[in-house]
Scaffold this active site. Structure first.
Site, PDB file in Angstrom:
ATOM      1  N   ASP A  44      18.901  37.919 -13.195  1.00  0.00           N
ATOM      2  CA  ASP A  44      17.774  38.250 -13.546  1.00  0.00           C
ATOM      3  C   ASP A  44      17.103  39.649 -12.926  1.00  0.00           C
ATOM      4  O   ASP A  44      17.075  39.903 -11.890  1.00  0.00           O
ATOM      5  CB  ASP A  44      16.754  37.179 -13.130  1.00  0.00           C
ATOM      6  CG  ASP A  44      15.385  37.167 -13.904  1.00  0.00           C
ATOM      7  OD1 ASP A  44      15.237  36.816 -15.086  1.00  0.00           O
ATOM      8  OD2 ASP A  44      14.493  37.944 -13.126  1.00  0.00           O
ATOM      9  N   CYS A  89       0.760  -1.314  -0.021  1.00  0.00           N
ATOM     10  CA  CYS A  89      -0.152   0.197  -0.006  1.00  0.00           C
ATOM     11  C   CYS A  89       0.648   1.448   0.051  1.00  0.00           C
ATOM     12  O   CYS A  89       1.933   1.324   0.445  1.00  0.00           O
ATOM     13  CB  CYS A  89      -0.891   0.153   1.310  1.00  0.00           C
ATOM     14  SG  CYS A  89      -1.941  -1.308   1.382  1.00  0.00           S
TER      15      CYS A  89
END
Length: 495
Positions: free
Chosen positions: A440, A34
């Site tokens: 940037d 599971c």
């Protein structure tokens, strides 16, 4: 993590979905495996054992739980945060390389022998490349069984199985149901797609997920003809090994709705992998955000809209070309340059559902372009043609399996490639979660607004505390400017 039994037991008892894909719980009494968040009553601790992969569970003789469907868990975030041989191998296996090229092909791409790769994967994942590829084939088969009306023989070969017999045996072994039984169960609970040949599925992710920057960025930078935002979904064309396709991806509260149309169903595994990579769906946002929140100046941005992902690309070469076209120009100008390239050199496609017209041209198609016909400065023409030549002859490879530092060095050696271009390719094409853009303009403005150092060197020094998640810090810093990349587009209108 699967070796920390106490921690794994706690996660299972609390049904903590954050650990889905990190490890798998195998129940000794039922022989079922599971995901940690399985809704059934947890077994006793002494009846649990833990594995690092679904393939390891299957190899040990456990079958997948029918309730929690562990084979559909998000992938482990570990493979996207590392650049070693095991992580690169996992990304290649996820892209279906073993099915197309075999284990020797996988090893050759990584620069190791097949025996070395087998040994490394067994040590870390409890399963070798063939077992890992088999587990993936089983999941692909399940998707095709449950979401299409393809005959089972076609499903078998499309999923990568060598024979119908092997397909039947694998499906029975992994899911404890025959292929026909899987389809019958799905027919009772799933709505069949309205359009024949279309595959509809859900792409899981770890919460939280902020769709604004993810889909906003993709829509704002979309290349006309290749990408569009339509009816609440990001749509684009895909170039694939056996043909081409189109995909529509739409954010939902607990999954991404994915609608695929493929000319050849054998490309399904790769198409899903590329879509998950594009949207960074295997990330661990809780771990990322916790670390970034440790910086008091960054914490308010994270707290305001947690769960930001790094928008990536479906093709590293495509993004590199687009990054060069976008050097020192506006987003609109970059889209215009790319659209001209697509119209002149891209392969036309039909799209009955929207406005997609072309595949983005691959490096081979661009290798013969006349630089004098490009409406670019002479220096950028040289940058573009040199890049295309390196991509076309294979001397430069950009993709999920690339060695990040080697690729950076190769890019930096090309004319016209400065730090910004190299790092944006590392962030979005290579998937390096620690790529950073201190030069940037938007980042520098955000830093100044927040009281962070605004010079590249000083900001890089301050950002050391954000490692290895600086690419995610970039996504948060970009939110300081009110730019379309930070917001979902208006509903209903194509981009």
């Amino acid at each position: 993590m699967h070796t920390d039994t106490e921690r794994c037991v706690r996660a299972v008892r609390s049904k903590d979905a954050r650990f889905d894909g990190w490890f798998f719980t195998a129940v000794l009494t039922t022989r079922i495996y599971c995901r940690p968040s399985c809704p059934v009553v947890p077994p006793k601790a002494e009846n649990m054992t833990f594995y690092p992969s679904a393939a390891a569970c299957q190899q040990a003789g456990f079958r997948a739980c029918k309730r929690c469907r562990p084979d559909t868990s998000p992938g482990s975030p570990e493979w996207n945060a590392r650049a070693d041989s095991v992580a690169r191998a996992m990304r290649l296996i996820r892209d279906g390389v073993v099915d197309r090229e075999g284990v020797p092909g996988l090893a050759a791409r990584l620069g190791y022998s097949a025996r070395q790769i087998e040994r490394q994967l067994l040590a870390e994942l409890g399963a070798g490349p063939l077992a890992l590829a088999r587990a993936q084939r089983a999941q692909t088969a399940r998707v095709l069984i449950e979401t299409t009306g393809l005959p089972m023989a076609e499903v078998a070969f499309a999923a990568g199985f060598a024979s119908v017999r092997t397909f039947n045996e694998t499906v029975r072994e992994v899911f404890a149901l025959a292929p026909g039984e899987l389809r019958s169960r799905a027919a009772r609970s799933l709505r069949a797609p309205a359009t024949p040949g279309v595959i509809e599925l859900r792409l899981p992710y770890r919460a939280p997920l902020n769709p604004g920057n993810l889909f906003g960025h993709l829509a704002a930078t979309a290349v006309p003809g290749v990408e569009e935002w339509r009816a609440g979904a990001y749509r684009r064309t895909l170039a694939l090994p056996h043909g081409h396709g189109t995909v529509a991806l739409a954010p939902r509260p607990d999954h991404i709705a994915c609608r695929l149309s493929l000319t050849d169903p054998r490309d399904l595994t790769l198409a899903i992998s590329r879509c998950r990579w594009l949207l960074d769906l295997d990330a661990d946002p809780v771990a990322v955000d916790e670390q970034l929140c440790a910086d008091p100046l960054l914490a308010p941005l994270v707290g305001a809209a947690p769960g930001r992902r790094v928008p990536r690309t479906v093709d590293g070469a495509e993004f590199a070309v687009r990054a060069v076209l976008g050097q020192q120009v506006s987003t609109a100008a970059a889209r215009t340059h790319a659209a001209r390239l697509v119209t002149a050199h891209g392969t036309p496609v039909d799209d009955p559902e929207g406005g997609l017209t072309h595949l983005f041209p691959d490096p081979a198609a661009l290798a013969g372009l006349d630089p004098e016909r490009l409406a670019l400065p002479r220096s950028r023409r040289r940058t573009l043609t040199t890049l295309v030549g390196a991509l076309a002859d294979g001397s430069l490879r950009l993709g999920p399996d690339s060695d990040w530092e080697r690729a950076r060095a190769e890019l930096a050696a090309l004319p016209g490639f400065g730090p910004w271009t190299v790092e944006v390719i590392a962030m979005r094409a290579l998937g390096d979660p620690d790529a950073f853009l201190p030069t940037d303009l938007g980042i520098r403005r955000a830093a100044q607004h927040l009281g962070l150092p605004s010079t590249p060197a000083a900001l890089t020094a301050r950002a050391a505390g954000w490692r290895p998640w600086r690419a995610y810090a970039v996504q948060y810093l970009w939110t300081v400017d009110d730019h379309p990349i930070n917001h979902l587009p208006a509903q209903g209108s194509p981009s």
